[in-house]
Enzyme design. Structure first.
Site, PDB file in Angstrom:
ATOM      1  N   HIS A  60      20.370   7.450  54.978  1.00  0.00           N
ATOM      2  CA  HIS A  60      21.669   7.964  54.535  1.00  0.00           C
ATOM      3  C   HIS A  60      22.852   7.448  55.331  1.00  0.00           C
ATOM      4  O   HIS A  60      24.001   7.699  54.951  1.00  0.00           O
ATOM      5  CB  HIS A  60      21.635   9.495  54.502  1.00  0.00           C
ATOM      6  CG  HIS A  60      20.780  10.013  53.386  1.00  0.00           C
ATOM      7  ND1 HIS A  60      19.417  10.013  53.473  1.00  0.00           N
ATOM      8  CD2 HIS A  60      21.097  10.480  52.153  1.00  0.00           C
ATOM      9  CE1 HIS A  60      18.914  10.490  52.339  1.00  0.00           C
ATOM     10  NE2 HIS A  60      19.908  10.774  51.525  1.00  0.00           N
ATOM     11  N   ASP A  97      24.662   2.632  44.687  1.00  0.00           N
ATOM     12  CA  ASP A  97      23.619   1.757  44.139  1.00  0.00           C
ATOM     13  C   ASP A  97      24.147   0.596  43.283  1.00  0.00           C
ATOM     14  O   ASP A  97      23.431  -0.368  43.049  1.00  0.00           O
ATOM     15  CB  ASP A  97      22.633   2.572  43.286  1.00  0.00           C
ATOM     16  CG  ASP A  97      21.973   3.686  44.084  1.00  0.00           C
ATOM     17  OD1 ASP A  97      21.918   3.574  45.324  1.00  0.00           O
ATOM     18  OD2 ASP A  97      21.519   4.669  43.472  1.00  0.00           O
TER      19      ASP A  97
HETATM   20  O1  F6P Z   1      21.815   7.165  44.303  1.00  0.00           O
HETATM   21  C1  F6P Z   1      22.208   7.092  45.636  1.00  0.00           C
HETATM   22  C2  F6P Z   1      21.022   7.212  46.553  1.00  0.00           C
HETATM   23  O2  F6P Z   1      21.475   7.121  47.886  1.00  0.00           O
HETATM   24  C3  F6P Z   1      19.901   6.218  46.300  1.00  0.00           C
HETATM   25  O3  F6P Z   1      20.182   4.951  46.838  1.00  0.00           O
HETATM   26  C4  F6P Z   1      18.738   6.924  46.933  1.00  0.00           C
HETATM   27  O4  F6P Z   1      17.533   6.530  46.310  1.00  0.00           O
HETATM   28  C5  F6P Z   1      19.027   8.381  46.664  1.00  0.00           C
HETATM   29  O5  F6P Z   1      20.413   8.477  46.379  1.00  0.00           O
HETATM   30  C6  F6P Z   1      18.694   9.325  47.777  1.00  0.00           C
HETATM   31  O6  F6P Z   1      18.881  10.625  47.309  1.00  0.00           O
HETATM   32  P1  F6P Z   1      19.009  11.895  48.251  1.00  0.00           P
HETATM   33  O7  F6P Z   1      20.366  11.843  48.909  1.00  0.00           O
HETATM   34  O8  F6P Z   1      18.889  13.052  47.345  1.00  0.00           O
HETATM   35  O9  F6P Z   1      17.929  11.790  49.277  1.00  0.00           O
END
Ligand code: F6P
Length: 358
Positions: A284, A152
């Site tokens: 992701h 981020d």
């Molecule tokens: O903080 C990294 C991040 O990929 C953010 O960009 C996103 O909002 C969040 O984590 C997603 O989280 P998770 O992997 O728990 O779905």
């Protein structure tokens, strides 16, 4: 000799392995003992096979791997004193009084709470007779250094966090691929990118792919944004543009604080302009794949610096976070940076952008 442990916590990011590798190798090179803690704070609490001594070759050929080879896990138990007490016991049973935490702002502030309370856990262990006087003196404080691993790029004090550059590459690869099909069909693509509440990935990718429109949290849209969006897109089409790319950051809002989602943006274009519009949520994918050269180097430099900070730490040293500042690796007060990260986020929530910029 000094004994330290390294763990990764929170969401993974590309380059974390390079940081772990560097912590391991620089520690060994400088004569320190180094342990892996597997699965983040969970492993610190579980102990046993979760905390293992690292050797030089354990980290061979990990520079090119995304994610984290030592694992990461959300851990509610570390939020409790009981959990942190267990972690303390496991650490001192292995002679570990130094910790490198690689993670985001949440993981780093959790680490600082642990460090602040550490002396009380040592006192309790002494009181219960679980450790002797000598051990309690030897481990009367915890040395802590943080490294920010997060795609981020949302941490105050460092120009870049580990993984943000690679995530940007992933986004641009995806947009470049979309552009050819969008061109053929004269379509508009709404690309939703990650970043939680931070617009860094959205702004940089919008600039680098010549996006037509951008939605981020730090720039809440006026309530007439659908009019503006349509006006802009229509103008581009009138002058012969065959496609439009619109970037929506996952945290985007309007001036009322209402979320602006990629589906909402698409519906505006379909309903008002009868556009052939599609949404692509990158998700992701942005956190996956090999780290970029930049992230490998950044993480390696930060890992080395973290070890040096721990080796130089004294009883009175405050916890540090390793930062990149104008291409120089340095350290700053962890808590100062965590505080300022939260203050900026609050200022943005309150739409006090002058304060946030300062
Ligand atoms: O903080 C990294 C991040 O990929 C953010 O960009 C996103 O909002 C969040 O984590 C997603 O989280 P998770 O992997 O728990 O779905």
């Amino acid at each position: 000799s000094v004994t330290l442990a390294v763990l990764t916590s929170g969401g993974d990011s590309q380059g974390m392995n390079a940081a772990v590798r560097s912590v391991v190798r620089v520690s060994i090179q400088l004569g320190a003992n180094v342990y892996f803690v597997k699965e983040g704070y969970y492993g610190l609490i579980e102990g046993n096979d979760y905390i293992t001594k690292a050797n030089w070759y354990d980290v061979s050929f990990t520079l090119n791997l995304g994610g984290t080879i030592i694992g990461t896990k959300r851990c509610m138990e570390f939020m409790t004193k009981e959990g942190r007490m267990k972690a303390t016991k496991n650490m001192i049973s292995l002679g570990i009084g130094n910790l490198v935490v690689i993670g985001g702002d949440g993981s780093l502030s959790g680490a600082n709470i642990f460090r602040e309370e550490w002396p009380s856990y040592i006192d309790e262990l002494l009181r219960k007779g679980e450790i002797d006087e000598e051990t309690s003196k030897k481990f009367d404080h915890l040395n802590l250094v943080g490294i920010v691993g997060s795609i981020d790029n949302d941490f105050s004090g460092t120009d870049m966090t580990i993984g943000a550059d690679t995530a940007l590459h992933r986004i641009l690869e995806a947009i470049d691929s979309i552009v050819s099909t969008a061109f053929s069909h004269q379509r508009t693509f709404i690309m939703e990118v990650m970043g939680r509440n931070c617009g860094y990935l959205a702004v940089k990718s919008a600039l680098m792919c010549e996006a037509d429109y951008l939605f981020i949290r730090e720039w809440p849209q006026k309530l007439d944004w659908p009019d503006k969006l349509c006006e802009h897109v229509q103008r581009a089409r009138k002058y012969g543009k065959r496609l439009n790319i619109i970037i929506v950051s996952e945290g985007a809002v309007d001036l009322n604080g209402t979320a602006i989602t990629s589906e909402m943006v698409k519906n505006v274009l379909v309903d008002r302009l009868q556009q052939d519009a599609r949404v692509t949520v990158l998700g992701h994918v942005q956190r996956g794949g090999s780290p970029s050269a930049f992230d490998r180097i950044l993480a390696s430099r930060m890992g080395a610096h973290a070890v040096l900070c721990l080796l130089e730490a004294t009883k009175t040293s405050e916890p540090k976070v390793v930062c990149l500042n104008a291409n120089t690796i340095e350290h700053q007060s962890l808590m100062k940076c965590v505080k300022s990260t939260f203050e900026i986020a609050n200022a943005i929530e309150q739409k006090d952008f002058d304060k946030a910029l300062k």
